[in-house]
Motif scaffolding. Structure first.
Motif, PDB file in Angstrom:
ATOM      1  N   ALA A 105       0.834  -1.206   0.000  1.00  0.00           N
ATOM      2  CA  ALA A 105       0.000   0.000   0.000  1.00  0.00           C
ATOM      3  C   ALA A 105       0.870   1.258   0.000  1.00  0.00           C
ATOM      4  O   ALA A 105       0.573   2.235  -0.696  1.00  0.00           O
ATOM      5  CB  ALA A 105      -0.924  -0.004   1.210  1.00  0.00           C
ATOM      6  N   GLY A 106       1.961   1.215   0.757  1.00  0.00           N
ATOM      7  CA  GLY A 106       2.863   2.369   0.808  1.00  0.00           C
ATOM      8  C   GLY A 106       3.503   2.659  -0.541  1.00  0.00           C
ATOM      9  O   GLY A 106       3.626   3.821  -0.949  1.00  0.00           O
ATOM     10  N   GLU A 107       3.922   1.602  -1.233  1.00  0.00           N
ATOM     11  CA  GLU A 107       4.539   1.782  -2.559  1.00  0.00           C
ATOM     12  C   GLU A 107       3.526   2.319  -3.569  1.00  0.00           C
ATOM     13  O   GLU A 107       3.849   3.191  -4.382  1.00  0.00           O
ATOM     14  CB  GLU A 107       5.097   0.447  -3.062  1.00  0.00           C
ATOM     15  N   ILE A 108       2.293   1.799  -3.511  1.00  0.00           N
ATOM     16  CA  ILE A 108       1.250   2.284  -4.425  1.00  0.00           C
ATOM     17  C   ILE A 108       0.982   3.766  -4.164  1.00  0.00           C
ATOM     18  O   ILE A 108       0.917   4.578  -5.089  1.00  0.00           O
ATOM     19  CB  ILE A 108      -0.055   1.466  -4.252  1.00  0.00           C
TER      20      ILE A 108
ATOM     21  N   LYS B  96       2.924   6.052  -2.737  1.00  0.00           N
ATOM     22  CA  LYS B  96       4.061   6.886  -3.141  1.00  0.00           C
ATOM     23  C   LYS B  96       4.124   7.028  -4.664  1.00  0.00           C
ATOM     24  O   LYS B  96       4.356   8.115  -5.195  1.00  0.00           O
ATOM     25  CB  LYS B  96       5.357   6.263  -2.614  1.00  0.00           C
ATOM     26  N   ARG B  97       3.893   5.928  -5.345  1.00  0.00           N
ATOM     27  CA  ARG B  97       3.965   5.931  -6.809  1.00  0.00           C
ATOM     28  C   ARG B  97       2.926   6.891  -7.394  1.00  0.00           C
ATOM     29  O   ARG B  97       3.226   7.702  -8.264  1.00  0.00           O
ATOM     30  CB  ARG B  97       3.731   4.501  -7.305  1.00  0.00           C
TER      31      ARG B  97
ATOM     32  N   SER C  77       3.340  10.769  -6.273  1.00  0.00           N
ATOM     33  CA  SER C  77       4.527  11.442  -6.824  1.00  0.00           C
ATOM     34  C   SER C  77       4.385  11.703  -8.327  1.00  0.00           C
ATOM     35  O   SER C  77       5.113  12.524  -8.876  1.00  0.00           O
ATOM     36  CB  SER C  77       5.783  10.618  -6.567  1.00  0.00           C
ATOM     37  N   LYS C  78       3.464  11.029  -8.984  1.00  0.00           N
ATOM     38  CA  LYS C  78       3.361  11.156 -10.438  1.00  0.00           C
ATOM     39  C   LYS C  78       2.160  11.976 -10.910  1.00  0.00           C
ATOM     40  O   LYS C  78       2.105  12.419 -12.051  1.00  0.00           O
ATOM     41  CB  LYS C  78       3.287   9.763 -11.081  1.00  0.00           C
ATOM     42  N   VAL C  79       1.156  12.147 -10.041  1.00  0.00           N
ATOM     43  CA  VAL C  79      -0.063  12.845 -10.452  1.00  0.00           C
ATOM     44  C   VAL C  79       0.236  14.310 -10.757  1.00  0.00           C
ATOM     45  O   VAL C  79       1.021  14.966 -10.084  1.00  0.00           O
ATOM     46  CB  VAL C  79      -1.137  12.741  -9.344  1.00  0.00           C
ATOM     47  N   CYS C  80      -0.413  14.818 -11.816  1.00  0.00           N
ATOM     48  CA  CYS C  80      -0.373  16.242 -12.127  1.00  0.00           C
ATOM     49  C   CYS C  80      -1.778  16.642 -12.587  1.00  0.00           C
ATOM     50  O   CYS C  80      -2.628  15.761 -12.794  1.00  0.00           O
ATOM     51  CB  CYS C  80       0.688  16.544 -13.180  1.00  0.00           C
ATOM     52  N   PRO C  81      -2.058  17.933 -12.714  1.00  0.00           N
ATOM     53  CA  PRO C  81      -3.414  18.318 -13.103  1.00  0.00           C
ATOM     54  C   PRO C  81      -3.856  17.621 -14.395  1.00  0.00           C
ATOM     55  O   PRO C  81      -3.108  17.567 -15.377  1.00  0.00           O
ATOM     56  CB  PRO C  81      -3.296  19.836 -13.302  1.00  0.00           C
TER      57      PRO C  81
END
Length: 201
Positions: free
Chosen positions: A127-130, A132-133, A136-140
């Motif tokens: 769950a922690g890796e999901i 963080k992934r 860290s990658k989401v943008c508008p």
């Protein structure tokens, strides 16, 4: 979210999303609709979009245009029979498509959808890796791919939602972020408004 597999956590996902008043888009396979019509209805009744992820999870580039259309319509028929609403969006199986697949989908008024952030939850990441992934990658404008029946998605979802809400993001079903036609899609999958020709009069 895509739903090609089991059904164990569908209600749990509905409950988590409901807790945060988040509406999502679930892409379901026709075979899954056959097996779990009550889950499809539950998703719809909870206010989520239920869209097309093919009828049999075939590789569309290996099919002819008429086969793609027949497969899409078969899944659309099943979803419409349960929800009363005919899907307008498709996520191609495996994210695998070609020009023929796109043309075939558009010929019956459907928009193909890809994603720009893959949670990789199907790889049984923690769950922690999901979390963080994804965060860290989401943008508008991001479209994030999750799966139901993935081992740690229900555990990761609350922290992802809370983190993104804190950062000022809102969550909407995919149909609400598609630009009105005409638009083009660049090589990264981003929609770009197409300049309208001005008519002088």
């Amino acid at each position: 979210m895509a739903s090609p597999w089991g059904n164990e956590d569908t209600q749990q996902l509905i409950d988590i999303l409901g807790r945060y008043q988040v509406k999502a888009t679930f892409f379901v396979v026709g075979d899954w609709v056959d097996k779990y019509p009550e889950s499809v209805k539950a998703l719809h009744d909870a206010g989520h979009e239920v869209m097309n992820h093919s009828n049999t999870h075939a590789h569309y580039p290996q099919l002819s245009s008429s086969q793609v259309v027949a497969d899409l319509n078969a899944c659309n028929d099943k979803i419409e029979a349960v929800t009363g609403i005919r899907p307008t969006l498709v996520r191609f199986p495996y994210g695998d498509y070609d020009d023929n697949s796109i043309s075939a989908a558009r010929s019956i008024g459907m928009d193909p959808i890809q994603w720009d952030v893959d949670s990789l939850d199907w790889k049984d990441l923690s769950a922690g890796e999901i979390t963080k992934r994804v965060t860290s990658k989401v943008c508008p404008g991001s479209i994030v791919l999750f799966h139901n029946a993935a081992k740690h998605t229900p555990e990761a979802l609350p922290s992802i939602i809370e983190c993104l809400l804190k950062d000022g993001y809102t969550f909407v079903p995919i149909s609400q972020i598609i630009l009105p036609q005409p638009y083009t899609i660049d090589h990264t999958g981003r929609q770009c408004p197409q300049a309208q020709d001005k008519v002088s009069g």
